[in-house]
Design a protein around this motif. Structure first.
Motif, short mmCIF file in Angstrom:
data_model
loop_
_atom_site.label_atom_id
_atom_site.label_comp_id
_atom_site.label_asym_id
_atom_site.label_seq_id
_atom_site.Cartn_x
_atom_site.Cartn_y
_atom_site.Cartn_z
N SER A 1 0.73 -1.18 -0.14
CA SER A 1 -0.01 -0.02 0.09
C SER A 1 0.74 1.24 0.07
CB SER A 1 -1.10 0.09 1.27
OG SER A 1 -1.67 -1.15 1.24
N GLU A 2 2.17 1.20 0.42
CA GLU A 2 2.96 2.43 0.59
C GLU A 2 3.80 2.58 -0.76
OE1 GLU A 2 4.40 2.47 5.13
OE2 GLU A 2 5.12 0.74 4.04
N THR B 1 -4.97 -5.41 -0.36
CA THR B 1 -5.25 -4.03 -0.15
C THR B 1 -6.59 -3.89 -0.14
OG1 THR B 1 -5.29 -3.49 -2.55
CG2 THR B 1 -3.09 -3.40 -1.43
N LEU C 1 -4.98 0.41 -5.94
CA LEU C 1 -3.90 1.42 -5.95
C LEU C 1 -3.53 1.79 -7.38
CD1 LEU C 1 -2.30 0.09 -2.93
CD2 LEU C 1 -3.89 1.73 -3.04
#
Length: 358
Positions: A94-95, A141, A145
């Motif tokens: 997610s980062e 997630t 994204l």
């Protein structure tokens, strides 16, 4: 009473695109409620990449990606893993963001002052987006994204050779060691529009002399097709075969057409990278930039076909394109060629009108 729902969706192709097996897709569907809930743990990016890579490797035989595309995916994802392990080993999926990818690309570019082409950047961003799509479907997630990684809109002219450049590159190839083979390969590319992988996988028996056809057994997406043999290509290849130990073409010869082996066996094939290396050296010696690659021969063939009246839908079949938009790229001409094509019809009625107005 239960209602049977029918669909035309190709589940096998869908799974291939996602890098999943059919069993894994069923598992995701059966656990869709879990998928909609937030992930219970933070999943490291390297773990997701490893899983994704393992899945596309398992599906390699069925995958619609070409060997070259698959190799690009695997090599780039290895670079991402190495970069993350070195700089942020605990980075979660997610980062991941565009800045990290651009930092990776800047760090791994061979020449620091050399910018990657927009096409290359788009290719890498598309790979990242495919990993994130996989992460979403696996429930790693909460959100999709992929919109964090934008694909730039690119409008490029086809990189093709004019007649003098084509003649020069063939002459330069002939001066090389085994120049008769190298020139024959390049003339074949110029006269067929084949991709380099199609050239290197061609067998002697695929060059169907009796019917003036070429059987392309391993095109993009492993799709097969036939293309016509133009007389110059036919003569060149038959002469090359004689020089390499095949006195007479026969459909019984199963070896590779372009092979470092001499004679009838021809067990080894010329490698894609060998052709690419040859072409890069020739183009460098002619002062042509990095935008000109082995694919330039395909572009040259397509542009010449269109300039000489072959319809786009016919050319589309010859090139093995599925989308007419891909073929339409070749209708764009360089400025000099555009001027020459237009001026063939000079003066037009509008030009006469302007004279009258003046």
């Amino acid at each position: 009473m239960s209602i049977k729902i029918q669909t035309n969706l190709d589940y096998e192709a869908f799974c291939e695109e996602l890098g999943l097996t059919l069993e894994e897709l069923l598992h995701i569907v059966n656990n869709k409620d879990k998928h909609l809930s937030p992930p219970q743990t933070i999943v490291p990016l390297v773990q997701v990449i490893d899983e994704y890579v393992n899945n596309i490797k398992k599906l390699e035989k069925l995958n619609r990606r070409s060997e070259t595309t698959l190799s690009t995916y695997l090599n780039f994802l290895e670079r991402v893993k190495a970069f993350v392990n070195k700089n942020q080993p605990n980075l979660s999926v997610s980062e991941l963001n565009e800045d990290i990818i651009y930092e990776l690309l800047d760090d791994s570019t061979p020449r620091k002052n050399e910018k990657l082409s927009p096409n290359t950047v788009n290719k890498y961003m598309a790979i990242v987006r495919s990993v994130l799509k996989y992460a979403l479907l696996r429930g790693y997630t909460e959100k999709d994204l992929r919109n964090k990684f934008t694909l730039g809109t690119i409008s490029t002219l086809p990189r093709y050779l004019n007649d003098l450049q084509a003649k020069e590159v063939l002459n330069r190839a002939l001066q090389k060691t085994y120049g008769y083979r190298k020139r024959a390969m390049l003339l074949f590319l110029l006269g067929t529009g084949c991709r380099v992988s199609e050239l290197t996988n061609l067998k002697v028996c695929d060059f169907i002399v009796d019917e003036n056809l070429i059987f392309i057994r391993k095109g993009k997406g492993n799709k097969e097709r036939y293309i016509p043999i133009f007389n110059k290509v036919k003569t060149t290849v038959l002469n090359y075969l004689k020089m390499s130990g095949v006195e007479k073409w026969s459909p019984d010869i199963k070896g590779y057409l372009f092979s470092p082996d001499e004679g009838l066996e021809r067990e080894k094939k010329v490698l894609d990278r060998s052709v690419q290396y040859l072409v890069r050296g020739l183009f460098d010696s002619m002062g042509l930039g990095k935008d000109y690659t082995v694919h330039t021969f395909r572009h040259t063939f397509a542009v010449n076909c269109l300039k000489n009246g072959i319809r786009e839908e016919i050319l589309m079949q010859m090139l093995g394109h599925e989308d007419p938009k891909t073929t339409a790229i070749y209708t764009k001409l360089k400025s000099q060629d555009l001027k020459e094509e237009v001026m063939k019809y000079y003066p037009f009625p509008f030009e006469e009108l302007l004279k009258d107005m003046i």
